[in-house]
Design a protein around this motif. Structure first.
Motif, PDB file in Angstrom:
ATOM      1  N   THR A  97       0.833  -1.226   0.000  1.00  0.00           N
ATOM      2  CA  THR A  97       0.000   0.000   0.000  1.00  0.00           C
ATOM      3  C   THR A  97       0.856   1.260   0.000  1.00  0.00           C
ATOM      4  OG1 THR A  97      -0.227   0.193   2.411  1.00  0.00           O
ATOM      5  CG2 THR A  97      -1.827  -1.201   1.278  1.00  0.00           C
ATOM      6  N   GLY A  98       2.059   1.169  -0.561  1.00  0.00           N
ATOM      7  CA  GLY A  98       2.943   2.322  -0.625  1.00  0.00           C
ATOM      8  C   GLY A  98       3.167   2.784  -2.045  1.00  0.00           C
ATOM      9  N   LYS A 109       5.979   4.762  10.927  1.00  0.00           N
ATOM     10  CA  LYS A 109       4.681   4.649  10.250  1.00  0.00           C
ATOM     11  C   LYS A 109       4.432   5.828   9.312  1.00  0.00           C
ATOM     12  CE  LYS A 109       4.067   1.068  12.872  1.00  0.00           C
ATOM     13  NZ  LYS A 109       4.358  -0.273  12.335  1.00  0.00           N
ATOM     14  N   THR A 153       9.596   4.849   6.891  1.00  0.00           N
ATOM     15  CA  THR A 153       8.248   4.331   6.649  1.00  0.00           C
ATOM     16  C   THR A 153       7.886   3.258   7.666  1.00  0.00           C
ATOM     17  OG1 THR A 153       8.413   4.781   4.274  1.00  0.00           O
ATOM     18  CG2 THR A 153       6.765   3.178   4.965  1.00  0.00           C
ATOM     19  N   HIS A 212       4.010   7.730   5.875  1.00  0.00           N
ATOM     20  CA  HIS A 212       3.495   7.291   4.574  1.00  0.00           C
ATOM     21  C   HIS A 212       4.614   7.359   3.536  1.00  0.00           C
ATOM     22  CE1 HIS A 212       1.019   6.905   0.995  1.00  0.00           C
ATOM     23  NE2 HIS A 212       0.033   6.527   1.784  1.00  0.00           N
TER      24      HIS A 212
END
Length: 551
Positions: free
Chosen positions: A280-281, A352, A348, A354
């Motif tokens: 999801t990056g 946490k 990241t 983004h």
């Protein structure tokens, strides 16, 4: 109509049609089971028992060896019986197969198929009549009332009745579909029992095709493949238009090779960012990584002494053998790209953060450093013999394609055959659940960024060889959009944990082919960005629709 109704089978009639087949094959199956009881079945049971003994932690070593020795003695006896009965069993199986081949379709399945077609027609006709009746009742009810609220209530009731009628039709059609599918697969159920789950290649393909037709859903198909169909149609249109405008065909052998050649370095970049999207990056620094790698590789493999400087120092690698310079350029490219991706991965995973932020920071830092260090100048060409060493053309075939193919195979293996790859999907799908199950989300995240850095380094090194140098900080601008777009078009979902390497490959080829085609047609580069933007928007929209549908 009466004749058609006579061909519609009840459940009892269908069972009576199948009964002779069940009786004949059932007798043979019973005889085969009897012959297998002390042979094949006994062999399988003993092998399972021996495997269980080997894993048993209660028994002592001596007890295990004694029990296994006893099982082996019985196993040899069972294998002897199996060999003895092999010919008899094969003859019985052949007899049953011949009977099924002669009678199953003719005496049973074709009748069921005809019945299902007639049932479907009858169900649709009943639905049509039901709708007509509901419409008439609705109009009659409306003619008797004048109050607005009552009219509104009647319309609401009518709408619900239409919905119920439609649901009833869909239920009947699904039952008919299930009935035909069950009749078709019953033949393979009989063969499965006879052969102990062994099918020929053609039988396996036939079952897969039947299952595909049975589970096919038009809406899901277009959600999954609608974008590809649209792009293929656009490409066909370009193939038709190009000869008219340029008096030359688009789809030629040389053009295909050129597309594959251009796609090869970009394949490394797309494979790298695909792993991050799986989590999801994303990565906004790919283009700047390419610029940094191109500049680094050009400086090391430069033809003669460098004309430009780095932080005021002019490098000269001419004293080193060319093969050493080639390897050194690759190593330095990989180290630099991996260093920066590892930094982004650390922030990241640890904080946490983004990936949009961490990689955007990387993008700014890399571009600023490389531009400041080199004053933004291009470093010219590399040694002319180097491209022939790294990516020679063999009978006109550019071997840079083989580098990309090797990268695809390696990354596919990592994603699908290693613990890290399985953890990658797990963390991308649900990081909390992955952490609870003992997977280190930190290590997986940083590992994905490091793998991306290695691929970026390789890609920029190959691009330097393909372009014979000309490295500068500005090179690769916008390449991150192409790489991300290729992944999205290829089905790697931003929702995480969904994606295949084959999709990434298709996505890269689609974008490279589209860009190449538009360039040949003379379409302005700015308009090409418009095409790319529309494709990305449609691809992500379809991906979101699939996600919403699952939710």
């Amino acid at each position: 109509m009466a004749n058609e109704n006579s061909k519609i089978l009840t459940e009892e009639q269908e069972m009576r049609l199948r009964q002779p087949i069940d009786d004949y094959v059932g007798k043979i199956q019973a005889e085969i089971d009897r012959l297998r009881e002390e042979g094949t079945d006994r062999v399988l049971a003993l092998q399972d028992h021996m495997d269980g003994l080997k894993r048993d932690r209660v028994l002592t070593r001596e007890e295990k060896e004694a029990a296994i020795a006893e099982d082996r003695a019985q196993l040899e006896k069972a294998k002897g019986i199996e060999i003895k009965n092999k010919d008899a069993i094969s003859k019985l199986i052949s007899d049953a197969e011949d009977y099924i081949k002669t009678h199953f379709d003719r005496d049973y399945y074709q009748m069921v198929q005809i019945s299902c077609v007639l049932e479907k027609t009858a169900a649709i006709e009943r639905y049509r009549k039901n709708i007509e009746t509901l419409k008439q009742e609705h109009q009659a009810a409306l003619s008797k009332i004048s109050d607005n609220q009552e009219i509104k209530d009647e319309k609401y009731v009518y709408k619900n009745r239409l919905f119920d009628a439609k649901m009833k039709l869909e239920k009947e059609l699904q039952q008919i579909k299930d009935r035909r599918h069950a009749a078709y697969t019953y033949k393979y159920h009989l063969l499965d029992l006879l052969r102990m789950s062994k099918f020929t290649f053609l039988e396996t393909r036939a079952q897969k095709w039947e299952n595909y037709k049975y589970t096919f859903n038009r809406r899901a198909f277009f959600l999954q493949n609608g974008l590809y169909i649209a792009i293929i149609l656009i490409f066909i249109m370009l193939c038709i238009i190009t000869p008219m405008v340029k008096n030359a065909p688009l789809l030629t052998y040389n053009n295909v090779l050129n597309i594959l050649q251009q796609a090869s370095p970009r394949m490394f970049l797309a494979l790298g960012v695909a792993g991050l999207i799986l989590l999801t990056g994303t990565d906004l620094s790919i283009g700047r990584m390419v610029g940094m790698g191109m500049t680094t590789a050009t400086i090391i493999m430069h033809q003669g002494r460098n004309t430009g400087s780095v932080f005021g120092h002019v490098f000269d690698f001419t004293n080193m053998p060319i093969p050493v310079r080639v390897v050194l350029a690759l190593i330095v490219c990989i180290l630099l790209c991996t260093l920066f991706t590892a930094i982004a991965g650390f922030f990241t995973a640890k904080f946490k953060m983004h990936p949009f932020i961490s990689t955007m920071a990387n993008m700014l830092v890399i571009f600023g450093l490389v531009t400041y260090a080199t004053k933004g100048v291009s470093f010219g060409a590399i040694e002319p013999v180097i491209p022939g060493m790294i990516i020679p053309k063999v009978n006109g075939f550019p071997t840079i394609i083989l580098w990309a193919a090797a990268a695809v195979v390696i990354v596919w293996f990592i994603w699908n055959k290693t613990t890290f790859g399985k953890n990658l999907y797990a963390v991308g799908g649900n990081p909390e659940a992955a952490a609870v199950s003992g997977i280190s989300v930190f290590r997986v995240t940083v590992g994905a960024f490091i793998m991306a850095g290695i691929l970026y380094g390789f890609g920029s090194w190959l691009e330097c060889a393909r372009m014979v140098g000309s490295g500068s900080a500005a090179y690769g601008q916008g390449w991150e959009m192409d790489a991300i777009a290729a992944c999205v078009v290829g089905g790697v979902s931003f929702t995480g944990g969904i994606g295949k390497i084959s999709g990434v490959v298709v996505g890269v080829f689609i974008f490279t082919a589209l860009t190449y085609s538009l360039t040949i047609l003379g379409i302005d580069t700015n308009l090409q960005f418009v095409f790319s933007g529309i494709i990305i928007l449609v691809a992500v929209t379809l991906d979101c629709l699939k996600y919403v549908q699952k939710k």
